[in-house]
Design a protein around this motif. Structure first.
Motif, PDB file in Angstrom:
ATOM      1  N   GLU A 102       0.415 -16.671   5.634  1.00  0.00           N
ATOM      2  CA  GLU A 102       0.394 -16.271   4.218  1.00  0.00           C
ATOM      3  C   GLU A 102      -0.256 -14.898   4.058  1.00  0.00           C
TER       4      GLU A 102
ATOM      5  N   LEU B 267       1.670 -12.701   0.880  1.00  0.00           N
ATOM      6  CA  LEU B 267       2.199 -13.557  -0.180  1.00  0.00           C
ATOM      7  C   LEU B 267       1.369 -13.338  -1.448  1.00  0.00           C
TER       8      LEU B 267
ATOM      9  N   LYS C 258       8.550 -15.995  -0.471  1.00  0.00           N
ATOM     10  CA  LYS C 258       8.044 -14.712  -0.956  1.00  0.00           C
ATOM     11  C   LYS C 258       9.137 -13.946  -1.687  1.00  0.00           C
ATOM     12  N   HIS C 259      10.333 -13.984  -1.139  1.00  0.00           N
ATOM     13  CA  HIS C 259      11.443 -13.252  -1.753  1.00  0.00           C
ATOM     14  C   HIS C 259      12.114 -14.037  -2.868  1.00  0.00           C
TER      15      HIS C 259
ATOM     16  N   THR D 100      11.362 -10.049   7.271  1.00  0.00           N
ATOM     17  CA  THR D 100       9.980 -10.192   6.799  1.00  0.00           C
ATOM     18  C   THR D 100       9.155 -10.990   7.804  1.00  0.00           C
TER      19      THR D 100
END
Lengths: 283, 149
Positions: free
Chosen positions: A86, A91, A145-146, A201
């Motif tokens: 994370e 994040l 996250k995306h 990512t």
């Protein structure tokens, strides 16, 4: 005065054009219009879903998982690993990963609305090192996250709704396809672009976390071995082919010495081993 | 997927049967029109002067023709883009000519030589009935003049 009815030539009040020609022209026109509308809607949905607040997404997600067994060593290990990832993946603070370990043979892991990441024992027991495990987690956390879950759902719902105007059964087929079934719960399917974005990512995060990418590609070797025997055409698959994903990792690799792979903690094999009693429970 | 297969089947059935029925109907119309060419039907209200008629009678002909699935589908597509609804043109044309023919046949049976003051009425059956396939009705009526025998 004399009245008469002259013989009127045929085809004055009707058109001579063949009805099939009209049919194909009109159908092609209308279908391409529908296709363009669906394309625009799906692009818009993908772009606009970003603006749905994360708190609202958490409410959409009504996934009910079995009671988590807190305090198990595998849960502790996974949550500490998740915590590292994370931070490596940056994040946002309002996003919180809710990790679930599911004791099932499915060789899979997935991310769902509301920050849920589900790891199946079937995949975890096949992974040879911590780097590969971290790559799985990083990939799924990158989806979150995306905002891929809400973007996929938004796009899918919009497309299905538009299609059901044309044909209700095709609309519901598409909906069923979006909400593909995994072993346990309905999970979202992501487009190939989303998978590639999540891979990128995850690769960055792995660099930050370990300083190298060694071992991460083992994940794809495992996935590839699992799909052996099934025909794999990239065009039909939502995930990019494993070979391509391995190539991407190798491209991003800077340090190739294989001795810096982090091993899995001792006892890991027992944590993720098939428990005889859980086998009996399922029956 | 099932409803698309059903749709295509209905379209093929509608096209096949509709085309066949229309071709047969037109052949019959043309043949009977030729046969009844001598019996004049006009819309004027004035009886041609000079001739003497002993009797007049109301004659009428009525026909209902159903739209087939294919024609209705085509008209539905036309509804989206606009333009001439060509699939309905032949339908209405057949209905008008058939109604006049039936009226003339009735006049012929009475021994008439002329039908004057001919009028046509049309109505569509099951209008606004949602998805039901509509039909067109044409009613032709006039006054038949029967000469001295």
């Amino acid at each position: 005065m004399e009245y008469s009815n002259p013989k009127i030539p045929e085809g004055i009040n009707t058109s001579s054009e063949h009805p099939l020609k009209e049919f194909f022209l009109l159908s092609a026109g209308v279908l391409s219009l529908v296709a363009v509308v669906i394309l625009i809607l799906s692009l818009l949905a993908d772009k606009l879903a970003h603006h749905i607040p994360y708190s609202a997404e958490k409410n959409i997600s009504s996934l009910k998982f079995e009671q988590e067994i807190k305090g198990q060593p595998v849960n502790q290990y996974l949550s500490s690993l998740t915590h590292h990832i994370e931070r490596a993946i940056e994040l946002p603070d309002d996003m919180k990963i809710k990790l679930h370990y599911v004791d099932a043979d499915t060789v899979n892991a997935f991310a769902f609305l509301g920050g849920h990441v589900v790891m199946f024992r079937g995949l975890m027991e096949k992974l040879p090192n911590e780097n590969a495990l971290a790559m799985v987690l990083a990939h799924e956390i990158a989806h979150i996250k995306h905002r891929h879950p809400i973007r996929s759902l938004g796009r899918g719902v919009v497309i299905a709704a538009a299609l059901s105007l044309v044909s209700s059964s095709v609309g519901s087929d598409v909906m069923a396809n979006i909400m593909g079934k995994t072993g346990y719960v309905t999970a979202l399917k992501y487009s190939r672009d989303h998978e590639t974005e999540a891979d990128d990512t995850a690769i960055q995060a792995m660099h930050r976390l370990y300083g190298h990418l060694n071992g991460a590609e083992d994940l794809f070797h495992v996935l590839e071995a699992n799909t052996k025997g099934k025909p794999s055409f990239e065009f039909f698959s939502t995930h990019p082919l494993s070979e391509k994903r391995i190539q991407r990792i190798q491209k991003a690799q800077t340090n190739t010495s294989p001795d810096n792979i982090t091993p899995l903690p001792t006892g890991y094999a027992q944590w993720v081993a098939k428990k005889p009693e859980s086998q009996a429970d399922k029956k | 997927m099932v409803d698309i297969i059903i749709l295509l089947t209905l379209l093929a059935l509608g096209y096949g049967f509709g085309r066949y029925a229309e071709g047969r109907h037109y052949r019959s119309i043309i043949q009977r029109e030729e046969k009844l060419q001598y019996l004049v039907a006009v819309s004027t209200k004035i009886i041609p002067p000079g001739e003497q008629y002993s009797q007049s009678s109301l004659v009428c002909g009525n026909v209902v023709i159903s739209v087939d699935f294919f024609k209705r589908f085509l008209a539905g597509l036309r509804n989206i883009v606009g333009g001439r609804v060509m699939s309905y043109e032949s339908l209405v044309d057949r209905a008008r000519r058939e109604a006049i023919l039936r009226m003339k046949q009735e006049a012929e049976a009475l021994g008439a030589k002329l039908v004057f003051n001919v009028k046509l009425e049309t109505s569509s059956i099951s209008k606004g009935g949602g998805n039901s396939i509509g039909s067109v009705e044409v009613f032709a009526y006039g006054t038949a003049l029967i000469p001295h025998s």
